[in-house]
Design an enzyme around this catalytic site. Sequence first.
Site, PDB file in Angstrom:
ATOM      1  N   SER A 114       0.805  -1.215   0.000  1.00  0.00           N
ATOM      2  CA  SER A 114       0.000   0.000   0.000  1.00  0.00           C
ATOM      3  C   SER A 114       0.840   1.267   0.000  1.00  0.00           C
ATOM      4  CB  SER A 114      -0.925   0.021   1.224  1.00  0.00           C
ATOM      5  OG  SER A 114      -0.158   0.043   2.423  1.00  0.00           O
ATOM      6  N   CYS A 115       2.110   1.160   0.331  1.00  0.00           N
ATOM      7  CA  CYS A 115       2.934   2.364   0.441  1.00  0.00           C
ATOM      8  C   CYS A 115       4.336   2.079  -0.048  1.00  0.00           C
ATOM      9  CB  CYS A 115       2.975   2.858   1.888  1.00  0.00           C
ATOM     10  SG  CYS A 115       4.012   4.320   2.115  1.00  0.00           S
TER      11      CYS A 115
END
Length: 278
Positions: A114-115
């Site tokens: 996600s990051c």
Amino acid sequence: MGRVTVRRRVLRVRDGVPSHRPDTLAAEEPMEIRVGGRPLAITMRTPGDDFDLAAGFLVSEGVVHAADDVAGIRYCAGATADGGNTYNVVDVALAPGVAAPDASLERNFFTTSSCGLCGKASLDAVRTTAAWSVAEDALRVAPEVVTALPDRLRAAQRVFDTTGGLHAAGLFSAEGEPLCLREDVGRHNAVDKVVGHALRSGLLPLRGSVLMVSGRASFELVQKAVTAGIPMLAAVSAPSSLAVDLAEESGLTLVGFLRGASMNVYTGAERLCPLPVA
């Protein structure tokens, strides 16, 4: 090769009635990216288009800018104790004369799906100097072309139809024609796969194109668009404040909340032609 999807038995409850059934999940596996045999990063990704992912990651980090900068990409045999190949370790060989990544880029931790930039020391460290400027790009796109992009992106998502668990990134022409689409559990990985495909095909910089993403527009996605020479980034959800700041500094057109016939244009509205009436 790793599997894009996996099957699991789940308990499903519908209208209070339980039943067991198989379910299809999007696969997520770690992939280690090495440069010249030296570990650089580990990212959690959906297997597939791994060489594009590695190449796109290096574009985003400012390590490579053209197909000729990469001498080769391969899976590493002997990645397991018994000498087997997991297809989860990719080694990139740079061409002679191309500088290896600075040691400060090494990430001795997992990059989550996600990051992609979590853990960077400071904003200065991620404001990679782009090889091309997008500010002068002459791209002009009709508003109705932009509002049609989410449906075109969704229509091309094959794995999402069976799992419902993947992000997508699509590259489109000014006329809205799809040029490349990639899926992954991570937004940043999907974009890296698109950019890596372009690098390996000798298409960088991606002038006159629009990048459409299925999630929000984060700082890192703006950075990836800028380093690939893409002048417009559109997202179905909200941008972050840093994403808007970087887009404005770079001359990139940033569109968010792109849903139905509506959108918010945060920067570079002049590229929407004709401009919507206020």
